[in-house]
Design a protein around this motif. Sequence first.
Motif, PDB file in Angstrom:
ATOM      1  N   ARG B  35       0.837  -1.196   0.000  1.00  0.00           N
ATOM      2  CA  ARG B  35       0.000   0.000   0.000  1.00  0.00           C
ATOM      3  C   ARG B  35       0.873   1.248   0.000  1.00  0.00           C
ATOM      4  O   ARG B  35       1.954   1.267   0.598  1.00  0.00           O
ATOM      5  N   ASN B  36       0.366   2.284  -0.679  1.00  0.00           N
ATOM      6  CA  ASN B  36       1.081   3.559  -0.673  1.00  0.00           C
ATOM      7  C   ASN B  36       0.100   4.672  -0.329  1.00  0.00           C
ATOM      8  O   ASN B  36      -1.109   4.553  -0.556  1.00  0.00           O
ATOM      9  N   ARG B 127       3.916  -2.219   3.824  1.00  0.00           N
ATOM     10  CA  ARG B 127       3.838  -3.629   3.446  1.00  0.00           C
ATOM     11  C   ARG B 127       3.246  -4.356   4.648  1.00  0.00           C
ATOM     12  O   ARG B 127       3.918  -4.535   5.665  1.00  0.00           O
ATOM     13  N   ILE B 128       1.977  -4.699   4.518  1.00  0.00           N
ATOM     14  CA  ILE B 128       1.271  -5.348   5.622  1.00  0.00           C
ATOM     15  C   ILE B 128       1.329  -6.849   5.407  1.00  0.00           C
ATOM     16  O   ILE B 128       1.086  -7.332   4.298  1.00  0.00           O
ATOM     17  N   GLN B 129       1.658  -7.586   6.454  1.00  0.00           N
ATOM     18  CA  GLN B 129       1.726  -9.050   6.305  1.00  0.00           C
ATOM     19  C   GLN B 129       1.039  -9.731   7.474  1.00  0.00           C
ATOM     20  O   GLN B 129       1.221  -9.347   8.627  1.00  0.00           O
ATOM     21  N   TYR B 157      -5.154   5.732   0.740  1.00  0.00           N
ATOM     22  CA  TYR B 157      -4.284   4.922  -0.108  1.00  0.00           C
ATOM     23  C   TYR B 157      -4.251   5.464  -1.538  1.00  0.00           C
ATOM     24  O   TYR B 157      -5.244   6.008  -2.023  1.00  0.00           O
ATOM     25  N   ALA B 158      -3.119   5.299  -2.188  1.00  0.00           N
ATOM     26  CA  ALA B 158      -3.023   5.616  -3.615  1.00  0.00           C
ATOM     27  C   ALA B 158      -3.758   4.520  -4.376  1.00  0.00           C
ATOM     28  O   ALA B 158      -3.372   3.351  -4.326  1.00  0.00           O
ATOM     29  N   THR B 167       1.401   0.722  -6.834  1.00  0.00           N
ATOM     30  CA  THR B 167       2.570   0.271  -6.067  1.00  0.00           C
ATOM     31  C   THR B 167       3.852   0.650  -6.788  1.00  0.00           C
ATOM     32  O   THR B 167       3.856   0.927  -7.993  1.00  0.00           O
ATOM     33  N   ALA B 168       4.958   0.648  -6.038  1.00  0.00           N
ATOM     34  CA  ALA B 168       6.259   1.075  -6.569  1.00  0.00           C
ATOM     35  C   ALA B 168       6.704   0.176  -7.726  1.00  0.00           C
ATOM     36  O   ALA B 168       7.241   0.632  -8.718  1.00  0.00           O
ATOM     37  N   CYS B 169       6.456  -1.101  -7.584  1.00  0.00           N
ATOM     38  CA  CYS B 169       6.831  -2.025  -8.651  1.00  0.00           C
ATOM     39  C   CYS B 169       5.564  -2.490  -9.379  1.00  0.00           C
ATOM     40  O   CYS B 169       4.589  -2.889  -8.731  1.00  0.00           O
TER      41      CYS B 169
END
Lengths: 353, 353
Positions: B35-36, B127-129, B157-158, B167-169
Amino acid sequence: MKPELDDLAGSAGEWLRGTGPESDVVISSRVRLARNLDGYPFLTQAAPKQRAEVEALARERIEGNKLGKGMNVLYLALKDLNPIERLFLVERHLISREHAAGDADRGVAVGKREALSIMVNEEDHLRIQVLRSGLQLQEAWDEISKIDDALDRSLTYAFSPQFGYLTACPTNVGTGMRISVMLHLPAVVMTKTLDKILHSLQRINFTVRGLYGEGTQATGDFYQISNQVSLGKSEEELVQEMQGVVPEIAKYEKTWREKLLKEKRTWLEDKVWRAVGTLKNARTISSDETLELLSLLRLGVNLGVVDGVDQRVLNELFVSTQPGHLQKHEHKILEAADRDAVRAAYIRKRLGA
Amino acid sequence: MKPELDDLAGSAGEWLRGTGPESDVVISSRVRLARNLDGYPFLTQAAPKQRAEVEALARERIEGNKLGKGMNVLYLALKDLNPIERLFLVERHLISREHAAGDADRGVAVGKREALSIMVNEEDHLRIQVLRSGLQLQEAWDEISKIDDALDRSLTYAFSPQFGYLTACPTNVGTGMRISVMLHLPAVVMTKTLDKILHSLQRINFTVRGLYGEGTQATGDFYQISNQVSLGKSEEELVQEMQGVVPEIAKYEKTWREKLLKEKRTWLEDKVWRAVGTLKNARTISSDETLELLSLLRLGVNLGVVDGVDQRVLNELFVSTQPGHLQKHEHKILEAADRDAVRAAYIRKRLGA
């Protein structure tokens, strides 16, 4: 099964008792004399009847208490022994592999504590062997010399004033003597300095063999050193020569052991303890791996790295884990895979795992 | 040392608790969301000030009990942690290697029993896990979904209506979700049938990695399976897909285990018990060898070949023998050779050798 053989099982015999001088490196000292009876052809030339006569005569003299005071022996005719029993005797270093494989009239006389064995009709009419734990060549020689003299009084040996004792193979002519010591050289093997020793020994005409003599590979870091030539030197000279060389090798091995202990202690302890762990836990194990691991354990016990292992149990395991001993113990013929499982179970039991 | 970390040590955390459905093969289920925050550039583009703002904001929301009822977390700023402590968190699967190696404003929030971790400013802002022992993907998804919703209420959130979460990637765009299960496949490895499984998984776009994620080798027969694509499918579909595949692999592994037990029992028992022997006796042992041997021991315990080993001790050993844990336990930085000796001693102690 011959009940007499059961009396032998359960102990390591003289050759692996683990006592005597230099016993942390020198397992045992052995002197062997090759003798033939005058008036009979060598075995390669002998007719079956002559061969039988030689055995009968030799047996009669050996059993007839002609070896000296208190020298009672157990005589075993090989034809009475099954393959497992023969292998059992090979593993105890009482007879050779060749003797075990032969079929015609042959026998072996075994003395108290297995310190003496006389093979009848092996390569020569008589092969007399005296074993002592540790480095005791002089003692072994004194002993065998007395036995040889005693037999000589009741049997006539084939002897030439020019050549000495006559033997089936020319390499034994002269004194008919072979001197061997069994050495345990784990540190020399670990530090890859064995070749240096082997090279020096070959230069002075000594041969190096494995645990079970001629043609066998060195396993478990055991090396058997013998004189190669028995002609042109007196028995005393041969004994002195070997007696001079062995302490040098023992010193070399011990120096490396100390060096390893000082410089690579954790590495060494790890090797030894992993061996213990495998011996106490494996469910199947070959006889070669067993020897290798027992060798490490022996080193560990000698260096005080491992305690709580009974030295006698350890010595006994070297012999009792061999195929013949295992099968004798189980009273049946076992396939290799079954032997490996039985061996593993036996070791676990003996080590109290 | 951060005293908070000591509370984590000594247990295996959720990921290796060894409970839950299919737990003899499925170590753990993991769902991760990328998430961003809207209004902030991705971290690759962010100025240091923006990065710091993201961490401050995220931390404030996470710590401010915005995750849902009873969701208390421990927040750790990575700049406060030394290299050993960071490695410790990697080994517990709470942060990635990349996160541990970074230096600017970063953090991690760790939930109860380590079943939840939120990395702040790793590759994405968040980064939620969520982890669950055994095969519990639906449960993990339900849990993380609630946490995600809770955070969404206090952070924006974006998100793009067309692409989903940004997301970045690019591989994470869409659901931003990755589902992974950690499998223990010793029998499949032993019987050399792993390639078959890997091949099928690749065909359906699953990736296979080692114990510590991307770029790490499979050690100790542990394989982590993840979905590769998160775009174009709903979260529920991804969960269902994985949930359908994993029991098949588990069944395959279990069939091979039974087959080995039936057809090669002695061989298998031997391997397992030798592992026990080495673990209980080694004086120096690498972390790779430790994982391999623990893997065999785990198999042995699961198959009932070995008893007397506490399953919790075994699970804990997988984590506590890793370099970060060992050094944390010893309160000092250790060279590899020293670690190997300390590791061996620690294992012996824990296994009561």
